[in-house]
Design an enzyme around this catalytic site. Structure first.
Site, short mmCIF file in Angstrom:
data_model
loop_
_atom_site.label_atom_id
_atom_site.label_comp_id
_atom_site.label_asym_id
_atom_site.label_seq_id
_atom_site.Cartn_x
_atom_site.Cartn_y
_atom_site.Cartn_z
N HIS A 115 -0.98 -11.13 -1.95
CA HIS A 115 -0.98 -10.04 -1.49
C HIS A 115 -2.30 -9.75 -0.23
O HIS A 115 -2.10 -9.11 0.56
CB HIS A 115 -1.31 -8.74 -2.42
CG HIS A 115 -0.45 -7.58 -1.95
ND1 HIS A 115 0.02 -6.39 -3.02
CD2 HIS A 115 0.27 -7.22 -1.00
CE1 HIS A 115 0.53 -5.64 -2.48
NE2 HIS A 115 0.82 -5.96 -1.17
N ASP A 143 2.34 -1.18 -6.65
CA ASP A 143 1.42 -2.44 -7.23
C ASP A 143 0.75 -2.03 -8.49
O ASP A 143 0.68 -0.68 -8.60
CB ASP A 143 0.45 -2.63 -6.21
CG ASP A 143 -0.42 -4.15 -6.27
OD1 ASP A 143 -0.51 -4.53 -7.27
OD2 ASP A 143 -0.57 -4.52 -5.01
N HIS A 145 -2.03 -2.59 -9.19
CA HIS A 145 -3.40 -2.80 -8.66
C HIS A 145 -3.43 -1.92 -7.30
O HIS A 145 -2.76 -1.99 -6.57
CB HIS A 145 -4.14 -4.10 -8.65
CG HIS A 145 -3.77 -5.08 -9.69
ND1 HIS A 145 -2.62 -5.64 -9.78
CD2 HIS A 145 -4.48 -5.31 -10.86
CE1 HIS A 145 -2.66 -6.56 -10.94
NE2 HIS A 145 -3.89 -6.25 -11.59
N ASP A 147 -5.78 -2.82 -5.06
CA ASP A 147 -6.09 -3.84 -3.90
C ASP A 147 -7.08 -3.10 -2.86
O ASP A 147 -6.94 -3.53 -1.54
CB ASP A 147 -4.85 -4.39 -3.27
CG ASP A 147 -4.21 -5.20 -4.23
OD1 ASP A 147 -4.41 -5.39 -5.33
OD2 ASP A 147 -2.61 -5.66 -3.89
N HIS A 160 -7.23 -11.02 -2.30
CA HIS A 160 -6.02 -10.32 -2.62
C HIS A 160 -6.14 -8.83 -3.33
O HIS A 160 -5.07 -8.35 -3.19
CB HIS A 160 -4.83 -11.22 -3.29
CG HIS A 160 -4.93 -11.23 -4.72
ND1 HIS A 160 -4.13 -11.72 -5.85
CD2 HIS A 160 -6.30 -11.28 -5.56
CE1 HIS A 160 -4.55 -11.54 -6.85
NE2 HIS A 160 -5.83 -11.50 -6.78
N ASP A 249 4.27 -5.24 -4.33
CA ASP A 249 3.82 -6.41 -5.20
C ASP A 249 4.47 -6.41 -6.55
O ASP A 249 4.68 -5.80 -7.42
CB ASP A 249 2.35 -6.26 -5.60
CG ASP A 249 1.43 -7.21 -6.29
OD1 ASP A 249 2.12 -8.02 -7.08
OD2 ASP A 249 0.34 -7.39 -6.12
N ASP A 251 4.06 -7.68 -9.33
CA ASP A 251 3.56 -7.16 -10.72
C ASP A 251 3.36 -5.76 -10.85
O ASP A 251 2.99 -5.24 -11.84
CB ASP A 251 1.91 -7.75 -10.49
CG ASP A 251 0.79 -7.08 -9.65
OD1 ASP A 251 1.09 -5.87 -9.54
OD2 ASP A 251 -0.25 -7.62 -9.41
N GLU A 294 3.22 -12.12 -4.56
CA GLU A 294 2.78 -12.08 -5.73
C GLU A 294 4.00 -12.76 -6.80
O GLU A 294 3.63 -12.87 -7.83
CB GLU A 294 1.90 -11.22 -6.42
CG GLU A 294 0.81 -10.65 -5.46
CD GLU A 294 -0.32 -11.65 -5.59
OE1 GLU A 294 -0.42 -12.68 -6.40
OE2 GLU A 294 -1.37 -11.22 -5.10
MN LIG Z 1 -1.15 -6.45 -5.14
#
Ligand SMILES: [Mn+2]
Length: 324
Positions: A115, A143, A145, A147, A160, A249, A251, A294
């Site tokens: 990312h 996401d 997260h 980030d 990232h 992302d 994830d 990712e």
């Molecule tokens: Mn990310």
């Protein structure tokens, strides 16, 4: 069978022109393999799906870029960042690639990569849209997260986990070789940034999100309101008069659906919720750029293909595929 994208776009001269950038880069984190994602996504037939099923005219240089010539021999940690010169040089190149497509009025699809590459993609889109339309872009960041660590708040040093702090101007650098190339024309407003699906936020990041008043919908919010209401709120916050860059992302999806990713977090989106987010952004007609990042095909054996399939599905939905 799908119908081609129809109608006018407020922000693109044609709804059918797509620029594709394949970024085989993993230097924003420490696990090998995420650089192989573009090849895996392309081998799954993505271009055929874009051209034949979704009727896009795809402009692609045919290469998965590794930017090997841009990686310096020596790249020691700096301000707690790991491989800062490499990530800076690669994202600068990505920024220019994305800018070229966006300045030509193409919708830009970037395949990551980790990312950190969003420093390149979003800065490229932001600059092109400022020049072409005199407008700021909005960013929808999907996401697990946020980030948004600064180099100083990051515990891992992996870049990232920092792209949003660079893109919003929260992290600045005077050092040309370490992100000093990022200028005002590349930046986005924290007021036009919306997060969806967050569930693993560092302490320092929570403080930043609160302090800056950033719009963020966590998995808790999705559980409470349902994904339909969340998308109404997220897109309502952005408004209908702003071009949208979607940075997805993989994830964000629950590991049940997308296990082959570097930092999986349980309790995430179902595949349908992920597709639905992408469909809702597509329905606005305001999408001008999309990142899918990712996917790491090397981390799982059976899960790798499933994760690649999920990635392709998100991309198709964001680019106008519909169930009916
Ligand atoms: Mn990310």
């Amino acid at each position: 069978m799908t119908l081609p994208p129809t109608g006018e776009s407020k922000f693109l001269p044609s709804r059918n022109e797509l620029g594709l950038v394949a970024v085989g880069f993993s230097g924003g984190q420490t696990k090998a393999g995420v650089d192989a994602a573009p090849t895996a996504l392309l081998e799954a037939g993505l271009i055929h799906q874009l051209q034949n099923d979704l009727n896009y005219n795809v402009t692609f240089d045919g290469q998965v870029h590794t930017y090997a010539d841009l990686i310096p021999a020596s790249d020691p940690p700096h301000r707690n960042m790991l491989r800062p010169k490499s990530v800076s040089a690669v994202t600068r190149a990505v920024s220019s690639q994305v800018y070229t497509h966006a300045a030509a009025g193409r919708l830009v699809l970037t395949l990551g990569g980790d990312h950190s590459i969003a420093i390149g993609t979003i800065s490229g889109t932001a600059r092109a849209v400022r020049e072409r339309l005199g407008q700021e872009i909005a960013v929808v960041w999907v996401d697990a997260h946020a980030d948004i660590n600064t180099p100083e708040t990051s515990e891992s040093g992996n870049i990232h986990g920092m792209p949003v702090s660079f893109l919003t101007g929260m992290t600045r650098s005077e050092d040309e070789e370490r992100f000093g190339w990022l200028g005002e024309e590349h930046l986005i407003s924290a007021r036009k940034l919306v997060y969806i699906a967050l569930r693993d936020i560092d302490r320092g990041e929570k403080e930043i999100l609160r302090r800056e008043g950033i719009k963020a919908f966590s998995m808790h919010d999705i559980d409470r309101h349902g994904i339909g209401k969340i998308m109404d709120m997220a897109l309502g916050w952005i408004g209908s008069d702003t071009p949208i860059h979607l940075s997805f992302d993989v994830d964000a999806l629950d590991p049940m659906w997308a296990p082959s990713t570097g930092t999986p977090v349980r309790g995430g989106l179902t595949l349908r919720e992920g597709d639905f987010i992408a469909e809702c952004v597509a329905e606005t007609g305001n999408l001008i750029a999309l990142d899918l990042v990712e996917v790491n095909p090397s981390l799982e054996v059976t899960g790798a293909q499933e994760t690649v399939r999920a990635g392709c599905s998100i991309i198709r939905c964001a680019l106008g595929d519909t169930l009916l």
